[in-house]
Design an enzyme around this catalytic site. Structure first.
Site, PDB file in Angstrom:
ATOM      1  N   SER A 183       0.873  -1.207  -0.091  1.00 21.24           N
ATOM      2  CA  SER A 183      -0.022   0.108   0.027  1.00 21.24           C
ATOM      3  C   SER A 183       0.986   1.308   0.114  1.00 21.24           C
ATOM      4  CB  SER A 183      -0.948   0.008   1.050  1.00 21.24           C
ATOM      5  OG  SER A 183      -0.088  -0.010   2.278  1.00 21.24           O
ATOM      6  N   HIS A 211      -5.824  -4.184  -0.226  1.00 22.37           N
ATOM      7  CA  HIS A 211      -5.730  -3.086  -1.292  1.00 22.37           C
ATOM      8  C   HIS A 211      -5.912  -3.768  -2.761  1.00 22.37           C
ATOM      9  CE1 HIS A 211      -4.594   0.335   0.952  1.00 22.37           C
ATOM     10  NE2 HIS A 211      -4.124  -0.402   1.945  1.00 22.37           N
ATOM     11  N   LYS A 242     -12.503  -1.582   2.948  1.00 24.30           N
ATOM     12  CA  LYS A 242     -11.957  -0.713   2.066  1.00 24.30           C
ATOM     13  C   LYS A 242     -12.824  -0.588   0.642  1.00 24.30           C
ATOM     14  CE  LYS A 242      -7.017  -0.704   3.534  1.00 24.30           C
ATOM     15  NZ  LYS A 242      -6.442  -1.842   4.444  1.00 24.30           N
TER      16      LYS A 242
END
Ligand SMILES: *Cc1c(COP(=O)(O)O)cnc(C)c1O
Length: 396
Positions: A183, A211, A242
């Site tokens: 990330s 991610h 997320k």
């Protein structure tokens, strides 16, 4: 007051952080999460959320959460194995398993817990875990809790991974575990190469797909789908916090045996509350939306490409990579901090990262692009970067 000594000590430590510019002050958002938000009373465009597909506060997800709340109630007041398992938890686990093409899935309150509770139940003294040097803090902590031999290989360095596999060749089980997307740098783990090595050395492969799930891969099945090796990955951990709506909730998908063992032995699962059903309902809706969001994934790619081209054209150094994470490399921590202040004043919300979050001398501003950004917002960000960059002497 026995705590006075501790408080005095911490006060000095905190002052030290502030002097070094390392103190983390939180900015207050006065609106729901979105591409355009209000921060410290100012309207800004948000370029620092993990809201890659723009699903945070998507009306269908909010409606699903409301439905979940009405149908299943607010909370369970129990861990899963006592009386905290509703039909909706089982349905969500089945949906996650199906999504990734694995046998079963297990839910946690957060992916931090999924990673924290993964290694210790599966690996013992005679086993080895091979972990990328840049893996997320939750993986590092999870690995620390297990008794297996710990071998850290240099970031994405397949020669070093091979050397570590040779070192571990006499261990009973060998597990390679890596972030699928890193990330801070926006680069991908070399999953196809890792799977080759795993075959050669008979190792288990696990990834943390936080991610990537939802926005990478043709159908949003994450970095392994993007790399064409989803069926070769044994264990995937991920988050509902997320891309998948941005609420909370973590999961591990794997074989029936691994998941069943985790249900019996994984401490953050056994000794922590059941995920509230409203979050589960919203997460299931988010997964539905993400699976078919080909248009949003195309917009996200186009937005990231436009922003990258604009910044590189202006003379900025942007780390290469195929993800919507664009690290603008500045080197100096003070410059990164000043730059993010100026950008915020210009209506562009980004955050500067410096040591110890990234290596010394590699301070940067990390931009996170969203499918919810408009072309105008992207172009505004490019212009603001140009102005701030010139003022600070970063670009000509
Ligand atoms: C965000 C993140 C986590 C933690 O996820 P939560 O569900 O917020 O606990 C774990 N691993 C990686 C790589 C992450 O980026």
């Amino acid at each position: 007051m026995p705590a006075a000594g501790l408080n005095t000590f911490l006060h000095e430590q905190l002052t030290g952080l502030k002097v070094q510019g390392l103190y983390k002050a939180e900015r207050h958002i006065a609106t729901p999460q979105a591409a355009a938000i209000t921060v410290n009373g100012r309207a800004v465009v948000n370029f620092c959320a993990n809201n890659y597909l723009g699903l945070s506060n998507h009306p269908e997800i909010v409606a699903a959460a409301e439905d979940g709340l009405k149908t299943w109630g607010y909370g369970l007041s129990s861990v899963r194995f006592i009386c905290g398992t509703q039909s909706i938890h089982k349905a969500a686990e089945a949906q996650l398993a199906r999504f990734f093409g694995k046998a079963d899935a297990i839910l946690y309150i957060a992916c931090f817990d999924a990673n924290g509770g993964l290694f210790e139940p599966l690996l013992g003294e005679t086993d080895a875990v091979l972990s990328d040097a840049l893996n997320h803090a939750s993986i590092i902590d999870g690995v620390r809790l297990c008794k297996a031999k710990r071998l850290r290989y240099a970031h994405n360095d397949m020669a070093d991974l091979r050397a570590k596999l040779v070192e571990a060749k006499d261990c009973r089980f060998k597990m390679i575990f890596t972030d699928s997307v890193f990330s801070m740098d926006g680069d991908l783990a070399r999953l196809a190469d890792i799977c080759e090595l795993a075959d050669e050395f008979d190792a288990v492969v696990g990834i943390d797909d936080c991610h990537a799930t939802g926005h990478l891969g043709a159908t949003g099945r994450g970095a392994a789908e993007e790399a064409g090796c989803l069926d070769r990955i044994d264990i995937i951990t991920g988050t509902l916090g997320k891309t998948l709506g941005g609420g909370a909730g973590g999961f591990t998908v794997a074989s029936a045996e691994v998941v069943d063992w985790l249900r019996n032995r994984s401490r953050p699962y056994l000794f922590s509350n059941s995920v509230p059903p409203s979050l589960i309902a919203a997460g299931m809706k988010a997964l539905d939306l993400a699976e078919t969001a080909t248009d949003l994934r195309a917009t996200l790619k186009a937005n990231a490409a436009r922003l990258r081209a604009g910044l590189e054209g202006a003379g900025f150094t942007v780390k290469p990579g195929p993800t919507p994470i664009l690290p603008v490399m500045l080197g100096d921590a003070t410059v990164a901090a000043k730059m993010s202040e100026r950008l915020l004043a210009a209506g562009v919300y980004v955050v500067g990262f410096s040591f110890p979050v990234v290596p010394q001398g590699q301070a940067r501003i990390r931009i996170q692009v969203s499918a919810a950004h408009t072309v105008e917002q992207i172009d505004h960000a490019i212009a603001a970067f140009k102005t701030a960059g010139r003022e600070l002497g970063v670009v000509g």
